[in-house]
Design a protein around this motif. Structure first.
Motif, short mmCIF file in Angstrom:
data_model
loop_
_atom_site.label_atom_id
_atom_site.label_comp_id
_atom_site.label_asym_id
_atom_site.label_seq_id
_atom_site.Cartn_x
_atom_site.Cartn_y
_atom_site.Cartn_z
N ASP A 145 23.19 63.82 79.23
CA ASP A 145 23.93 63.38 80.39
C ASP A 145 24.26 62.11 81.01
O ASP A 145 25.33 61.80 81.37
N ALA A 146 23.35 61.42 80.69
CA ALA A 146 23.16 59.97 81.26
C ALA A 146 24.15 59.32 80.30
O ALA A 146 25.10 58.44 80.98
N GLN A 147 24.32 59.44 78.83
CA GLN A 147 25.62 58.90 78.34
C GLN A 147 26.89 59.31 78.65
O GLN A 147 27.89 58.21 78.87
N THR A 148 27.10 60.53 79.08
CA THR A 148 28.39 60.70 79.46
C THR A 148 28.65 60.05 80.77
O THR A 148 29.65 59.64 80.95
N ALA A 149 27.72 60.06 81.60
CA ALA A 149 27.87 59.56 83.04
C ALA A 149 28.35 58.28 83.02
O ALA A 149 29.31 57.56 83.59
N ILE A 150 27.45 57.25 81.89
CA ILE A 150 27.66 55.82 81.85
C ILE A 150 28.91 55.76 81.28
O ILE A 150 29.79 54.59 81.58
N ALA A 151 29.39 56.34 80.18
CA ALA A 151 30.56 56.15 79.41
C ALA A 151 31.80 56.48 80.38
O ALA A 151 32.73 55.86 80.33
N VAL A 163 24.49 51.66 72.06
CA VAL A 163 23.59 51.09 72.73
C VAL A 163 22.45 51.90 73.20
O VAL A 163 21.35 51.59 73.06
N VAL A 164 22.66 53.05 73.75
CA VAL A 164 21.48 53.95 74.23
C VAL A 164 20.67 54.29 73.15
O VAL A 164 19.76 54.32 73.11
N ALA A 205 20.46 53.30 88.64
CA ALA A 205 20.63 51.91 88.95
C ALA A 205 21.51 51.40 87.84
O ALA A 205 22.22 50.48 88.14
N GLY A 206 21.75 51.78 86.64
CA GLY A 206 22.80 51.24 85.92
C GLY A 206 24.07 51.87 86.19
O GLY A 206 25.00 50.90 85.88
N ALA A 244 23.81 46.41 82.87
CA ALA A 244 23.27 47.65 83.19
C ALA A 244 22.18 48.10 82.37
O ALA A 244 21.44 48.48 82.98
N VAL A 245 22.36 47.97 81.04
CA VAL A 245 21.09 48.27 80.28
C VAL A 245 19.90 47.37 80.78
O VAL A 245 18.81 48.15 80.79
N ASP A 246 20.25 46.39 81.00
CA ASP A 246 18.84 45.54 81.28
C ASP A 246 18.42 45.80 82.49
O ASP A 246 16.93 45.89 82.73
N GLU A 247 19.13 46.42 83.42
CA GLU A 247 18.55 46.82 84.76
C GLU A 247 17.86 48.24 84.52
O GLU A 247 16.87 48.44 85.04
N MET A 248 18.37 48.90 83.81
CA MET A 248 17.74 50.39 83.38
C MET A 248 16.20 50.06 82.72
O MET A 248 15.40 50.67 82.66
N ILE A 249 16.29 48.89 81.76
CA ILE A 249 15.17 48.80 80.80
C ILE A 249 14.09 48.09 81.81
O ILE A 249 12.84 48.32 81.76
#
Length: 205
Positions: A130-136, A159-160, A68-69, A89-94
């Motif tokens: 893995d999530a941080q790598t994908a978003i970065a 942020v994460v 979603a992010g 993006a972070v708001d969506e994940m939260i």
């Protein structure tokens, strides 16, 4: 969602609910996959069709949340600043956490087990990396002239890390879901507060 997908979703929810009850009553280590499956009225094979391990059951909603992010980043409007995009993006994940893990109670059990069970902690750290790598990677591609790989990784990591720390603190205190969500959003805003000044030209190519 079609009939098949609804049935699949109900099975996943039944497995998660059964697991949460067993983790509380029997303890994580003593709870077997076979027992979770039996309490959910499905076969052990069905369990493994949905979750490779007990640890993956605890992290059932994380892949969907990261996706979603990433969609927010990939569907960005032209000219949006990186800080604003990442905050959306972070708001969506939260919001996803609030609607899933916090609403079901999974997030509360997950945090407790992350802090007490090494296997769960290791699996969570792997998912987080893995999530941080994908978003970065996605953020860096959106701002190739401004955010090099190191800058993108640093921004996303800050942020994460902030949001994760806020979630752990508030969930440990057993704050209600709405307060956990508010704390996570506040942490994201704090972490992003300096990015606009550091990268004033961080706009999509």
């Amino acid at each position: 969602m079609g009939l098949r997908e609804r049935k699949k979703q109900r099975t996943r929810e039944a497995l998660i609910a059964a697991a949460l009850e067993l983790f509380e009553s029997e303890g994580y280590e003593r709870t077997t996959v076979a027992r979770i499956a039996a309490d959910a009225d499905v076969s052990t094979r069905t369990f493994f069709l949905h979750f490779p391990t007990k640890e993956d059951l605890l992290l059932a909603d994380t892949e969907e949340r990261v996706a979603a992010g990433l969609r927010i980043v990939e569907d960005r409007p032209p000219g949006e600043h990186a800080a604003d995009l990442l905050l959306r993006a972070v708001d969506e994940m939260i919001a996803h956490v609030g609607d899933t893990g916090l609403a079901s109670g999974l997030a509360y059990t997950r945090v407790r087990l992350i802090l007490s069970v090494p296997e769960v902690r290791a699996r969570m750290l792997q998912r987080l990396a893995d999530a941080q790598t994908a978003i970065a990677d996605a953020l860096g591609k959106a701002y190739p002239g401004t955010l090099d790989p190191v800058a993108a990784a640093a921004v996303v990591g800050a942020v994460v890390g902030a949001v994760t720390a806020a979630a752990i603190v508030t969930v440990q205190r057993a704050d209600p879901p709405e307060q956990v969500v508010a704390a996570m959003r506040r942490a994201a805003e704090i972490a992003l507060s300096d990015i606009r000044g550091a990268y004033p030209e961080a706009r999509p190519a």
